[in-house]
Design a protein around this motif. Structure first.
Motif, short mmCIF file in Angstrom:
data_model
loop_
_atom_site.label_atom_id
_atom_site.label_comp_id
_atom_site.label_asym_id
_atom_site.label_seq_id
_atom_site.Cartn_x
_atom_site.Cartn_y
_atom_site.Cartn_z
N ASP A 19 0.82 -1.21 0.00
CA ASP A 19 0.00 0.00 0.00
C ASP A 19 0.85 1.27 0.00
O ASP A 19 0.51 2.26 -0.67
N TRP A 20 1.97 1.24 0.72
CA TRP A 20 2.81 2.43 0.76
C TRP A 20 3.62 2.60 -0.52
O TRP A 20 3.92 3.72 -0.92
N LEU A 21 3.94 1.52 -1.21
CA LEU A 21 4.59 1.65 -2.50
C LEU A 21 3.68 2.39 -3.47
O LEU A 21 4.13 3.28 -4.22
N ALA A 22 2.39 2.06 -3.44
CA ALA A 22 1.42 2.77 -4.28
C ALA A 22 1.35 4.25 -3.89
O ALA A 22 1.25 5.13 -4.75
N PHE A 23 1.43 4.53 -2.61
CA PHE A 23 1.42 5.92 -2.14
C PHE A 23 2.64 6.68 -2.66
O PHE A 23 2.52 7.80 -3.18
N PHE A 24 3.82 6.08 -2.56
CA PHE A 24 5.03 6.75 -3.03
C PHE A 24 5.01 6.93 -4.55
O PHE A 24 5.60 7.88 -5.07
N ASP A 25 4.34 6.06 -5.25
CA ASP A 25 4.26 6.16 -6.71
C ASP A 25 3.22 7.19 -7.16
O ASP A 25 3.16 7.53 -8.35
N GLY A 26 2.40 7.69 -6.24
CA GLY A 26 1.33 8.63 -6.58
C GLY A 26 1.70 10.07 -6.32
O GLY A 26 2.81 10.40 -5.90
N GLU A 27 0.74 10.95 -6.54
CA GLU A 27 0.95 12.39 -6.37
C GLU A 27 0.49 12.91 -5.02
O GLU A 27 0.89 14.00 -4.60
N ALA A 28 -0.36 12.16 -4.31
CA ALA A 28 -0.94 12.65 -3.06
C ALA A 28 0.12 12.88 -1.98
O ALA A 28 -0.11 13.66 -1.04
N LYS A 29 1.28 12.24 -2.11
CA LYS A 29 2.31 12.39 -1.08
C LYS A 29 2.74 13.84 -0.91
O LYS A 29 3.16 14.25 0.19
N ALA A 30 2.63 14.64 -1.97
CA ALA A 30 3.03 16.05 -1.88
C ALA A 30 2.19 16.81 -0.87
O ALA A 30 2.63 17.85 -0.34
N ASP A 31 0.98 16.32 -0.58
CA ASP A 31 0.11 16.98 0.40
C ASP A 31 0.57 16.73 1.83
O ASP A 31 0.05 17.36 2.77
N TYR A 32 1.52 15.84 2.00
CA TYR A 32 1.98 15.46 3.34
C TYR A 32 3.46 15.78 3.56
O TYR A 32 4.10 15.14 4.38
N ARG A 33 3.96 16.76 2.84
CA ARG A 33 5.37 17.11 2.98
C ARG A 33 5.72 17.35 4.46
O ARG A 33 4.94 17.93 5.21
N PHE A 34 6.88 16.92 4.84
CA PHE A 34 7.25 16.88 6.26
C PHE A 34 7.26 18.25 6.91
O PHE A 34 7.48 19.28 6.27
N CYS A 35 7.00 18.24 8.21
CA CYS A 35 7.11 19.44 9.03
C CYS A 35 8.50 19.47 9.65
O CYS A 35 8.86 18.55 10.39
N PRO A 36 9.32 20.49 9.39
CA PRO A 36 10.69 20.50 9.90
C PRO A 36 10.78 20.42 11.42
O PRO A 36 11.73 19.83 11.95
N GLU A 37 9.81 20.99 12.12
CA GLU A 37 9.87 20.97 13.59
C GLU A 37 9.34 19.65 14.16
O GLU A 37 9.97 19.04 15.01
N LYS A 38 8.20 19.20 13.67
CA LYS A 38 7.61 17.97 14.20
C LYS A 38 8.23 16.72 13.59
O LYS A 38 8.16 15.65 14.18
N GLN A 39 8.80 16.83 12.39
CA GLN A 39 9.45 15.72 11.71
C GLN A 39 8.48 14.60 11.32
O GLN A 39 8.88 13.45 11.16
N ASP A 40 7.19 14.94 11.12
CA ASP A 40 6.26 13.94 10.62
C ASP A 40 5.97 14.21 9.15
O ASP A 40 6.19 15.31 8.65
N GLY A 41 5.50 13.18 8.43
CA GLY A 41 5.14 13.36 7.04
C GLY A 41 6.16 12.82 6.06
O GLY A 41 7.04 12.02 6.42
N TRP A 42 6.02 13.26 4.81
CA TRP A 42 6.79 12.73 3.68
C TRP A 42 8.05 13.55 3.45
O TRP A 42 8.01 14.77 3.31
N PHE A 43 9.18 12.86 3.38
CA PHE A 43 10.48 13.47 3.08
C PHE A 43 10.85 13.07 1.65
O PHE A 43 11.18 11.91 1.39
N PRO A 44 10.80 14.02 0.69
CA PRO A 44 11.11 13.67 -0.70
C PRO A 44 12.61 13.41 -0.89
O PRO A 44 13.43 13.77 -0.03
N PRO A 45 12.98 12.80 -2.00
CA PRO A 45 14.41 12.53 -2.25
C PRO A 45 15.28 13.79 -2.20
O PRO A 45 16.45 13.70 -1.82
N SER A 46 14.71 14.92 -2.56
CA SER A 46 15.50 16.16 -2.60
C SER A 46 15.93 16.63 -1.22
O SER A 46 16.85 17.45 -1.11
#
Length: 280
Positions: free
Chosen positions: A45-72
């Motif tokens: 299920d998470w491989l499908a998530f990483f292959d999709g576009e919705a992950k951009a809506d969950y970009r990580f919070c620098p202070e809380k450190q939760d969410g998606w960390f892109p390769p960049s």
């Protein structure tokens, strides 16, 4: 380098686990209570998530450190100049989790955290009196009500052939936390360095669970348990065109726990996150 394979159900499991951790910083646990079907479903299920576009809506919070960390913004291992070839999502029970992935992620987080606490109890029971006396509180107390234990869903993308020179899926590093639980990834690649500087592949059979010591436990035990360098190497041939998914659970103390005269858990984590380039 003998990383022992330990049968969780055997009477001598605690002793064998501690012996392997003492010698190598690593052990492999089999017949453990973590459900393979749940792990396999999370990988799918998470491989499908990483292959999709919705992950951009969950970009990580620098202070809380939760969410998606892109390769960049992936981690740069200490002493390295290029980032690792990976992206990942930080799952905390209090953090943001995509609705369709939330139930299984939290079920696994809870089950794996309970097992990690049990294994930490095995370690606590095995500590020599002088090591235990040097702790600010028992190891089991350090994790009580901790909000910091992290489930990381890692995706190593297929290699395109234009990666920066010297870049690895995960360069040589040590984990920050107390102990890590890592079920067998979707593909091989994990290697551990021995005391002579040689690298050894870690078993990747379905149902195997890798346990390793983190820097915080090494710090708290004044080196009685070693935090060992490890890495994920780049595949070759047909495997280079495939993603690799892994699911480490990093068992963390509460931030205020005193690890040593130098550090609390909070100050240690903050220092390491800045070194990795994921916190300013």
């Amino acid at each position: 380098m003998l990383v022992q394979t330990v049968d969780y159900c055997a009477n001598d499991a605690p002793a064998r686990l501690i012996a392997s951790l003492r010698e190598t910083g690593f052990a492999v646990l089999v017949r453990h209570p973590l459900p393979v079907w749940l792990i396999d479903g999370i990988y799918r299920d998470w491989l499908a998530f990483f292959d999709g576009e919705a992950k951009a809506d969950y970009r990580f919070c620098p202070e809380k450190q939760d969410g998606w960390f892109p390769p960049s913004v992936s981690e740069t291992a200490r002493g390295r100049s290029v980032r690792d070839l990976k992206e990942f999502y930080h799952v905390y029970p209090w953090g943001r989790i995509p609705a369709g992935l939330r139930r299984d992620a939290l079920a696994y987080h809870g089950t794996a955290t309970a097992l990690a606490a049990e294994l930490l109890g095995w370690i606590e029971d095995a500590l020599p009196a002088e090591v235990a006396a040097g702790l600010s509180e028992p190891l089991s107390g350090m994790i009580k009500a901790s909000p910091n234990t992290l489930l990381r869903v890692l995706r190593y993308p297929p290699l395109a052939g234009d990666e920066p020179p010297g870049a690895l899926r995960a360069a040589e590093h040590e984990d920050i936390n107390l102990i890590t639980l890592l079920p067998a990834a979707s593909a091989p690649g994990l290697e551990v360095r021995d005391r002579q500087g040689r690298w050894h592949a870690v078993p990747c059979a379905s149902g195997a669970l890798v346990i390793n010591v983190g820097d915080m436990l090494q710090e708290a035990t004044a080196g009685w348990l070693p935090s060992t360098p490890h890495r994920v190497v780049n595949p070759v041939g047909a495997e280079a065109a495939q993603s690799r998914i892994s699911l480490p659970l990093f068992l963390h103390p509460r931030s205020e726990v005193v690890l040593s005269a130098r550090h609390t858990a909070g100050s240690y984590l903050d220092e390491r996150l800045r070194e990795l380039g994921v916190r300013n």
